[in-house]
Scaffold this motif. Structure first.
Motif, PDB file in Angstrom:
ATOM      1  N   ALA A 262       0.845  -1.197  -0.004  1.00 34.92           N
ATOM      2  CA  ALA A 262       0.050  -0.014  -0.009  1.00 34.92           C
ATOM      3  C   ALA A 262       0.899   1.284   0.120  1.00 34.92           C
ATOM      4  O   ALA A 262       0.583   2.274  -0.624  1.00 34.92           O
ATOM      5  N   VAL A 263       2.034   1.114   0.826  1.00 36.94           N
ATOM      6  CA  VAL A 263       2.854   2.254   0.861  1.00 36.94           C
ATOM      7  C   VAL A 263       3.250   2.651  -0.465  1.00 36.94           C
ATOM      8  O   VAL A 263       3.547   3.815  -0.939  1.00 36.94           O
TER       9      VAL A 263
ATOM     10  N   LEU B 253       0.966   4.240  -2.986  1.00 38.61           N
ATOM     11  CA  LEU B 253       0.491   5.408  -2.496  1.00 38.61           C
ATOM     12  C   LEU B 253       1.693   6.291  -3.039  1.00 38.61           C
ATOM     13  O   LEU B 253       1.378   7.431  -3.473  1.00 38.61           O
TER      14      LEU B 253
ATOM     15  N   ALA C 212      -4.022  -4.194  -3.019  1.00 41.65           N
ATOM     16  CA  ALA C 212      -3.695  -3.201  -2.039  1.00 41.65           C
ATOM     17  C   ALA C 212      -2.712  -2.167  -2.614  1.00 41.65           C
ATOM     18  O   ALA C 212      -2.957  -0.974  -2.267  1.00 41.65           O
TER      19      ALA C 212
ATOM     20  N   ALA D 133      -3.901   1.699  -3.191  1.00 46.05           N
ATOM     21  CA  ALA D 133      -3.099   2.846  -2.531  1.00 46.05           C
ATOM     22  C   ALA D 133      -2.675   3.931  -3.753  1.00 46.05           C
ATOM     23  O   ALA D 133      -2.581   5.081  -3.248  1.00 46.05           O
TER      24      ALA D 133
ATOM     25  N   VAL E 106      -5.298   6.586  -3.377  1.00 43.32           N
ATOM     26  CA  VAL E 106      -5.158   7.288  -2.192  1.00 43.32           C
ATOM     27  C   VAL E 106      -4.218   8.286  -2.548  1.00 43.32           C
ATOM     28  O   VAL E 106      -4.314   9.505  -2.237  1.00 43.32           O
TER      29      VAL E 106
ATOM     30  N   LEU F 249     -10.554   6.441  -6.339  1.00 46.12           N
ATOM     31  CA  LEU F 249     -10.234   5.460  -4.962  1.00 46.12           C
ATOM     32  C   LEU F 249     -11.344   4.752  -4.477  1.00 46.12           C
ATOM     33  O   LEU F 249     -11.100   3.556  -4.120  1.00 46.12           O
TER      34      LEU F 249
END
Length: 478
Positions: free
Chosen positions: A34-35, A38, A156, A160, A163, A314
């Motif tokens: 996820a990071v 992002l 995921a 992200a 996001v 999103l």
């Protein structure tokens, strides 16, 4: 599904086959994914709003604007290709740690750039990290995840991205944050990502490939739920790897991608990656403020539309994440792509027919939102997911590298040519061209993309090895 795959599952009281539950390690891996996603969404999306300030600071024209926007994509192509070699030599974990460090360096270099050319150079470095992350992180999570949860865990990363895009559009819409601070803020997530990564193991499939079977067994034991028998899963990984050990070196790595039995995976993976970009998503994300302001929209309105598009992206990613393992990859894509094509046709009609004035503003914005919903909830989900699960272990690093490079190269081409296309053909006609790409994507998926939902990585590889990789072959095996 193969016998080995089935034997590695458990059965509940009602007789339904269940996979192993999610452990803390798998959730941490999903968080790393996820990071990384992002950072991808934020670093590529922040330039949309930042360009307005950068243009004023450096007094640059359209050509340099496009160069700055595209520079991160050039770096992403390089990173995607280079990290294929790194992930084979350093392992998936080691490569991700390198990528984290490059993220920090690239963000700082870009934020501190004293002139546009050094900003371009900094964004190339940043792009290397973005491309490396897209090549390595989804593959790592897919190799660590149980088949039953693989789709949602890998996605995921994709979720992200949404996001990151939303955050970047909000920052741009405020018009209050300096572009240097906005870019420098991207140094924090990779530090968090690196610290999380230190807590995670190496990919068990990479360990088996390096004849470190005991370590692979220990990893599987640690990342699967208590009481879960990892031996059938490990045996299947070993079996597939032993088959590859018996083949010549030309069946492995980059050479292996040229083998006829691997070609269907390469066609599906790269084809999906290219169509995710040709579908029009990057046109909307990168240049929607420019397109709208050039056609009479107020700057504040254009930036607020970008926020709305990011939020829609999103939300649809969240919905897709929740249903993809139940609905199926192929089916979801075939349902959503036609809606994206129709939306672009309608958008094109607004501009071609001259119905793009103030009175039609709500309808144009609504159609943009509808396009984003269909695109983000369908085809965009597949870009990184197919790359993480389509390729055989012997060529997986090379395959995901080529797929990432195909995606980023297409993105680079679009970024460098879109404004020229609009000037040459017109806004509406350009929307129609991209609608045609969506129609082509529909028929590509219908013809080539099998339904891989619920199949283990080894089962997918066996389909390839047996020459049974068509959609019909997977239907018969289900």
């Amino acid at each position: 599904m193969s016998d080995a795959t089935k034997s590695s599952d458990t059965t509940d009281a009602g007789g339904e086959v269940q996979g192993p539950g999610l452990t803390g390690s798998m959730l941490t891996a999903a968080l790393v994914s996820a990071v990384a996603g992002l950072l991808y969404g934020y670093d590529t999306g922040i330039i949309s709003g930042a360009l307005l300030q950068i243009t004023d600071d450096f007094h640059i024209g359209t050509g340099m604007e496009q160069t700055i926007a595209a520079s991160i994509l050039l770096g992403a192509v390089i990173g995607a290709l280079a990290c294929s070699f790194l992930s084979e030599r350093l392992g998936r974990k080691g490569t991700i740690l390198v990528v984290c460090a490059v993220f920090v360096v690239g963000s700082l270099a870009s934020a501190l750039a004293p002139n546009p050319w050094l900003l371009v150079a900094g964004r190339v470095v940043l792009g290397f990290a973005v491309g490396g992350a897209t090549q390595t992180v989804p593959m790592y999570v897919a190799e660590l995840a149980p088949a039953r949860h693989r789709g949602r865990l890998v996605l995921a990363f994709q979720l992200a991205i949404g996001v990151g895009i939303v955050i970047s559009t909000i920052v741009g819409a405020t018009e209050a944050v300096s572009w240097r601070i906005a870019i420098a803020a991207a140094t924090v997530p990779p530090v968090v990502m690196g610290l999380l990564m230190l807590r995670l193991p190496e990919s068990p499939r990479w360990l088996v490939k390096r004849d470190r079977v005991d370590e692979a067994r220990e990893v599987l034991t640690n990342v699967r739920a208590d009481g879960y028998d990892v031996q059938p899963e490990l045996d299947e990984i070993i079996e597939v790897e032993e088959l590859k050990q018996e083949t010549r070196s030309r069946d492995r790595g980059w050479r292996g991608l040229r083998r006829p039995w691997v070609r269907p995976a390469l066609v599906v993976g790269c084809g999906i990656a290219i169509f995710t970009q040709l579908s029009g998503i990057e046109m909307i994300i990168y240049y929607s403020p420019t397109i709208l302001t050039d056609n009479g929209f107020a700057t504040s309105t254009a930036l607020n539309v970008s926020v709305g598009l990011g939020v829609t992206y999103l939300v649809m990613q969240i919905i897709g994440l929740a249903i993809v393992d139940r609905v199926g990859r192929r089916r979801l894509t075939l349902v959503m792509v036609p809606g994206a094509a129709v939306s672009l046709i309608v958008l094109g009609w607004f501009f071609v027919s001259g119905n793009d004035g103030h009175d039609q503003t709500p309808f144009i914005i609504a159609t943009l939102i509808i396009f984003m919903a269909f695109n983000a909830g369908g085809l965009q989900l597949m870009g990184w997911l197919t790359g993480s699960e389509t390729y055989p272990l012997a060529v997986r690093s090379a395959g995901t590298s080529v797929q990432s490079a195909s995606l980023w190269s297409t993105n680079l081409l679009i970024t460098l040519t879109l404004l020229t296309m609009i000037e040459t053909f017109g806004v509406g006609q350009t929307f129609w061209i991209y609608a045609g790409f969506n129609v082509a994507a529909f028929f590509f998926v219908l013809r080539f993309m099998p339904e891989m939902t619920g199949h283990s990585l080894e089962d997918i590889e066996k389909h390839l090895a047996d020459g049974k990789f068509s959609p019909k072959d997977f239907e018969r095996a289900s």
